[in-house]
Design a protein around this motif. Structure first.
Motif, short mmCIF file in Angstrom:
data_model
loop_
_atom_site.label_atom_id
_atom_site.label_comp_id
_atom_site.label_asym_id
_atom_site.label_seq_id
_atom_site.Cartn_x
_atom_site.Cartn_y
_atom_site.Cartn_z
N ALA A 130 0.85 -1.31 0.05
CA ALA A 130 -0.13 0.21 0.43
C ALA A 130 0.80 1.43 0.16
N ASP A 131 2.28 1.14 0.53
CA ASP A 131 2.23 2.45 1.35
C ASP A 131 3.38 2.82 0.15
N LYS A 132 4.25 2.05 -0.91
CA LYS A 132 4.58 2.29 -2.37
C LYS A 132 3.69 2.76 -3.37
N SER A 133 2.44 1.76 -3.39
CA SER A 133 0.93 2.11 -4.07
C SER A 133 1.08 3.53 -4.26
N TRP A 134 1.11 4.13 -2.60
CA TRP A 134 0.35 5.36 -2.53
C TRP A 134 1.48 6.66 -3.22
N ALA A 135 3.03 6.36 -3.17
CA ALA A 135 3.79 7.21 -3.06
C ALA A 135 4.25 6.70 -5.34
N CYS A 136 3.85 5.97 -5.52
CA CYS A 136 4.16 5.95 -7.29
C CYS A 136 2.64 6.87 -7.79
N LEU A 137 1.42 6.52 -7.21
CA LEU A 137 0.46 6.88 -7.47
C LEU A 137 0.55 8.88 -7.30
N SER A 138 1.12 9.07 -6.42
CA SER A 138 1.19 10.37 -6.11
C SER A 138 2.35 11.00 -7.15
N LYS A 139 3.52 10.37 -7.55
CA LYS A 139 4.54 11.22 -8.89
C LYS A 139 3.09 10.90 -9.68
#
Length: 218
Positions: free
Chosen positions: A156-165
């Motif tokens: 989840a954390d990595k997913s959110w970080a990639c989405l924000s980028k």
């Protein structure tokens, strides 16, 4: 110019006049999605696959695979566009767009770990080299597909970080004059946000994402 009916008619005529041009078929399929006509898109994509599934032209293979990656539920057997994506990248292993298309095709085929591996390598290249979006592709495509792959893999954390980028890069390109870039960014952003379950306000992206703002030159 916000005249979609005329655009669709012109692109359909272009395909009739030059049926061997896979890029024209891609543009027609994309314009049909932009008009909200999923049935027409599926018809165009199906005919595209019939014509180019056995092509020996790397660019035709690429555009066919990319066209099938535009929607969450592609028609037909996802292994065929994946094979075409692999064929395209074999012709130019360093091509960013071919690598993105391979990552998207792997994701659509449900091969999530492989998709994540391909897309994460692209992400590392974007971050370390400061590579910019080009006239062929957008950095945001990589981040949106990677966000979806990471989400489905339970990160989840990595997913959110990639989405924000991805949102950050997409916002930076929102005023591009390339209509096809705008439509594709909207499609992938909407899909990624719906899957991850968040809609990221741009102010939040600016606060949380410290990736340098790109100079697209567009």
């Amino acid at each position: 110019l916000d005249r979609p009916d005329e655009a669709l008619a012109d692109l359909a005529n272009c395909v009739t006049l030059n049926p061997r041009d896979a890029n024209l078929r891609y543009l027609l399929a994309l314009s049909q999605l932009a008009a909200g006509d999923l049935a027409a898109y599926r018809d165009t994509a199906g005919k595209m696959l019939q014509q180019f599934s056995k092509t020996d032209d790397a660019q035709a293979a690429h555009w066919t695979a990319w066209t099938f990656g535009l929607v969450p539920q592609p028609i037909g057997d996802p292994s065929i566009p994946l094979r075409l994506a692999e064929q395209a990248i074999a012709s130019d292993p360093e091509s960013t767009f071919h690598r993105q298309t391979l990552g998207a095709a792997l994701y659509r085929a449900g091969r999530l770990e492989e998709a994540r591996e391909v897309l994460a390598k692209l992400e590392a290249d974007w971050d370390s080299d400061g590579v910019k979006s080009t006239d062929l592709t957008s950095t945001a495509y990589t981040y949106f597909f990677l966000a979806m792959a990471e989400h489905r893999l339970g990160r989840a954390d990595k997913s959110w970080a990639c989405l924000s980028k991805g949102v950050r890069w997409a916002e930076d390109e929102e005023n591009t004059t390339l209509w096809n870039r705008q439509v594709t960014l909207q499609l992938f952003r909407k899909e990624a946000e719906e899957l991850v379950g968040v809609e990221i306000p741009f102010d939040d992206v600016q606060k949380k994402n410290r990736h340098p703002k790109p100079d697209t030159g567009l």
